[in-house]
Design an enzyme around this catalytic site. Sequence first.
Site, short mmCIF file in Angstrom:
data_model
loop_
_atom_site.label_atom_id
_atom_site.label_comp_id
_atom_site.label_asym_id
_atom_site.label_seq_id
_atom_site.Cartn_x
_atom_site.Cartn_y
_atom_site.Cartn_z
N ASP A 67 -7.44 -68.15 -9.83
CA ASP A 67 -8.04 -67.91 -11.27
C ASP A 67 -7.30 -66.57 -11.49
O ASP A 67 -6.37 -66.03 -10.81
CB ASP A 67 -9.53 -67.37 -11.04
CG ASP A 67 -9.71 -66.55 -9.88
OD1 ASP A 67 -8.93 -65.77 -9.17
OD2 ASP A 67 -10.90 -66.71 -9.30
N ASP A 136 -22.98 -63.63 -6.69
CA ASP A 136 -24.06 -64.64 -7.54
C ASP A 136 -23.66 -66.17 -7.04
O ASP A 136 -24.15 -67.07 -7.89
CB ASP A 136 -23.66 -64.29 -8.93
CG ASP A 136 -22.40 -64.42 -9.43
OD1 ASP A 136 -21.50 -64.87 -8.75
OD2 ASP A 136 -22.03 -64.20 -10.66
N HIS A 138 -20.69 -67.42 -7.13
CA HIS A 138 -19.59 -68.22 -7.54
C HIS A 138 -18.36 -68.64 -6.92
O HIS A 138 -18.31 -67.74 -5.71
CB HIS A 138 -19.07 -67.30 -9.07
CG HIS A 138 -18.23 -65.84 -8.63
ND1 HIS A 138 -18.64 -64.87 -9.23
CD2 HIS A 138 -17.38 -65.78 -7.73
CE1 HIS A 138 -17.84 -64.11 -8.79
NE2 HIS A 138 -17.12 -64.36 -7.83
N GLU A 143 -18.65 -69.00 -12.81
CA GLU A 143 -20.06 -68.09 -12.81
C GLU A 143 -21.31 -69.21 -12.84
O GLU A 143 -21.08 -70.36 -13.05
CB GLU A 143 -20.11 -67.34 -13.90
CG GLU A 143 -19.13 -66.17 -13.91
CD GLU A 143 -19.50 -64.86 -12.89
OE1 GLU A 143 -20.07 -65.40 -11.86
OE2 GLU A 143 -18.89 -63.98 -13.16
#
Length: 261
Positions: A67, A136, A138, A143
């Site tokens: 990313d 979280d 990811h 997400e």
Amino acid sequence: MEVVITASPHAAGQVAADAIQRLLVGSTTPVLGLATGSSPLPIYRELIRRHQERGLSFATTTVFLLDEYVGSGPGRFDANRAFIQRELTAHVDLPRGALHGPDGAISNLDTAGATYELLLSDAGGIDLQILGIGSDGHIGFNEPGSSLASRTRLKTLTTETRNDNARFFGGQAEDVPRHVVTQGIGTVLDARHLILIATGEHKAEPVAKAIEGPVTAMVPASALQLHPHVTAIVDEPAASLLRRSTYYRDAFDHKPEWQHI
Ligand code: GLP
């Protein structure tokens, strides 16, 4: 999924480096997928050591990033590329031009996802992809709520992720770009071998949900359960909420000699 529980982050890095070394030595044109963040750093340190002390070569390797941040100036749309150069590729013999990442320049956003997908398929896909996990749940920058079939595209970061990653941008969450271009979950699942590395107690909850919870878009890393060859390498604190840790240790301790991760 194979789960390897190690005594330390350093030991986790060694197990992953062993798998990467096997790929680099065994393939004429290895394709490696790399992640940013603190978790993979023990792997990168170990690879640099093996390059310097044992001549482990990256001369025919191609590297793809997971990313990249979106932004309008140096240090923003190339922060992840700069991270991997600083932490690994500047210290090994990876050829110039062999490091690829999604294009985070604002002017190219319409085509950045499709262009990256094409680049990945032209390279024959990723042999081994390193992944961290966000607090979280990811992977990459997918997400919670990301489609489990998603491909490389623009995403908006959660406030939690911007807070977590502020340390890479001088400590201020407001300085973390809001947008990113990330491999999709479907893209990640196309790699032939996935290695998830997670260390520290703060990763225990997302690790347990990803490995032992239901497969759900609310925990993007749980999609790894759908892949036929995943190795999760976790240190003891990160493994502390796993219910089947006794089995994972037993299976690893009695792994047939001929079988590698
Ligand atoms: C970022 C990256 C992820 C990484 C995650 C966890 O959000 N995009 O690829 O897994 O951070 O980072 P850390 O390992 O620093 O906890």
